[in-house]
Design a protein around this motif. Structure first.
Motif, PDB file in Angstrom:
ATOM      1  N   SER A  68      34.151   4.251 -41.723  1.00 39.11           N
ATOM      2  CA  SER A  68      33.517   3.939 -43.018  1.00 39.11           C
ATOM      3  C   SER A  68      34.151   2.815 -43.673  1.00 39.11           C
ATOM      4  O   SER A  68      35.293   2.802 -43.266  1.00 39.11           O
ATOM      5  N   CYS A 285      28.815  -0.429 -52.631  1.00 37.43           N
ATOM      6  CA  CYS A 285      28.146  -0.020 -51.322  1.00 37.43           C
ATOM      7  C   CYS A 285      29.238   0.664 -50.688  1.00 37.43           C
ATOM      8  O   CYS A 285      30.403   0.469 -50.535  1.00 37.43           O
ATOM      9  N   LYS A 287      29.358   2.194 -46.478  1.00 40.72           N
ATOM     10  CA  LYS A 287      28.933   2.384 -44.933  1.00 40.72           C
ATOM     11  C   LYS A 287      29.609   3.269 -44.319  1.00 40.72           C
ATOM     12  O   LYS A 287      30.835   3.370 -44.109  1.00 40.72           O
ATOM     13  N   LYS A 290      26.346   4.427 -39.191  1.00 41.37           N
ATOM     14  CA  LYS A 290      25.563   3.285 -39.422  1.00 41.37           C
ATOM     15  C   LYS A 290      24.716   3.376 -40.737  1.00 41.37           C
ATOM     16  O   LYS A 290      23.751   2.484 -40.953  1.00 41.37           O
ATOM     17  N   VAL A 292      24.024   3.340 -44.718  1.00 41.05           N
ATOM     18  CA  VAL A 292      24.672   2.624 -45.970  1.00 41.05           C
ATOM     19  C   VAL A 292      23.914   3.321 -47.243  1.00 41.05           C
ATOM     20  O   VAL A 292      22.804   3.597 -47.351  1.00 41.05           O
TER      21      VAL A 292
END
Length: 299
Positions: A68, A285, A287, A290, A292
């Motif tokens: 991440s 943001c 992640k 995969k 988000v």
């Protein structure tokens, strides 16, 4: 009057046969269980550099572990001056160093391409499955107590990742550095609790626009392959690994220092102008794998 009880004797072979018959009747036959559907079988990730732009996994895959990172995103629209400047700079850079590869542009509704630049606020964070929601809550909480701000870019620089496996051509952040540092520092207690590496103490925030592999990061024998390929882009792969459908990526020792000198001479002035690089940052943001997730900053 005594009666003699006649005893019936059996041979040992007859006894064994009788016991065998009883045993066969007593134990039911085992039924074979149906096989699992192929869709239910989790495939182990394959570490094949030919499938991942020549990259090799530095940290082995572990089931239940999620890579991440936290960042802010900048959308550069196709019709903007910044979009055209980045395209021109990439063309110049790749003419000077053909091993450079730009990040793919996002194609929205198959009509409008745009650059989606990222400014990282953390190193890679490795989570267990049950810690994913903890990170999302932390990022959401940080977003809710942080204000919107603006950023701009000032110049071109070169960065290598910590593992020295890839090198990046990037845009340096000018204004907005303080706000990015506050967001990055806001993650420190959470990262310390997970015993994860914090971001750099004196960070140089940037947005990468192109990258190249560094030599020594693949298992290919580059020297022995050089005579087999006339194209420099094919010299990094074994003959059996080259196929028309597979992109080939050539490792380099480093990006030349003259690259950023030339780019800054040509593009630094328009890059730092108001028309090119004044961007509103209004989301934070994260992640995870995969997926988000993003949360709006406080007004």
């Amino acid at each position: 009057m005594k009666r003699n009880l006649a005893l019936v004797s059996y041979s040992s072979s007859e006894e064994e046969n009788n016991l065998e018959k009883v045993s066969k009747r007593a134990v039911p036959k085992k039924k074979k269980l149906p096989g699992l559907s192929p869709s239910l079988i989790v495939q182990t990730p394959k570490d094949d550099p030919a499938l991942h732009q020549g990259r090799i996994r530095i940290i082995p895959h572990i089931d239940g572990q999620w890579a991440s990172h936290v960042y802010v995103s900048i959308r550069v629209e196709r019709r903007s001056a910044m979009y055209n400047l980045v395209l021109d700079a990439l063309k110049t850079a790749k003419n000077l160093e053909p091993a450079l590869h730009d990040f793919p542009r996002v194609d929205e509704n198959k009509s409008e391409k745009y650059f989606n630049l990222h400014v990282s606020l953390s190193r890679p964070i490795f989570l267990r499955t049950h810690q994913r929601d903890d990170l999302k809550r932390e990022v959401k909480s940080l977003a809710e107590k942080s204000n919107n701000f603006k950023i701009s870019f000032t110049s071109f620089s070169i960065f290598n990742n910590d593992e020295e496996t890839r090198t990046f051509l990037a845009l340096d952040i000018g204004s907005g550095h303080r706000d990015l540092k506050l967001l990055s520092d806001g993650l420190l207690p959470f990262l310390a609790n997970l015993r994860q590496k914090e971001y750099y103490a004196d960070p140089r925030f940037h947005a990468s626009i192109a990258w190249a592999l560094l030599q020594g990061t693949t298992s290919y024998d580059h020297a022995s392959m050089a005579e087999n390929f006339s194209s420099p882009l094919l010299s990094g792969m074994l003959p059996t690994q080259v196929a028309p459908s597979v992109n080939v990526f050539r490792p380099i020792l480093h990006l030349p220092a003259s690259l950023t000198t030339i780019l800054n001479e040509q593009y630094a002035s328009p890059l730092s102008s108001q028309s090119c690089s004044a961007f509103d940052i209004h989301e934070l943001c994260v992640k995870i794998g995969k997926d988000v997730f993003s949360w709006r900053l406080k007004g």
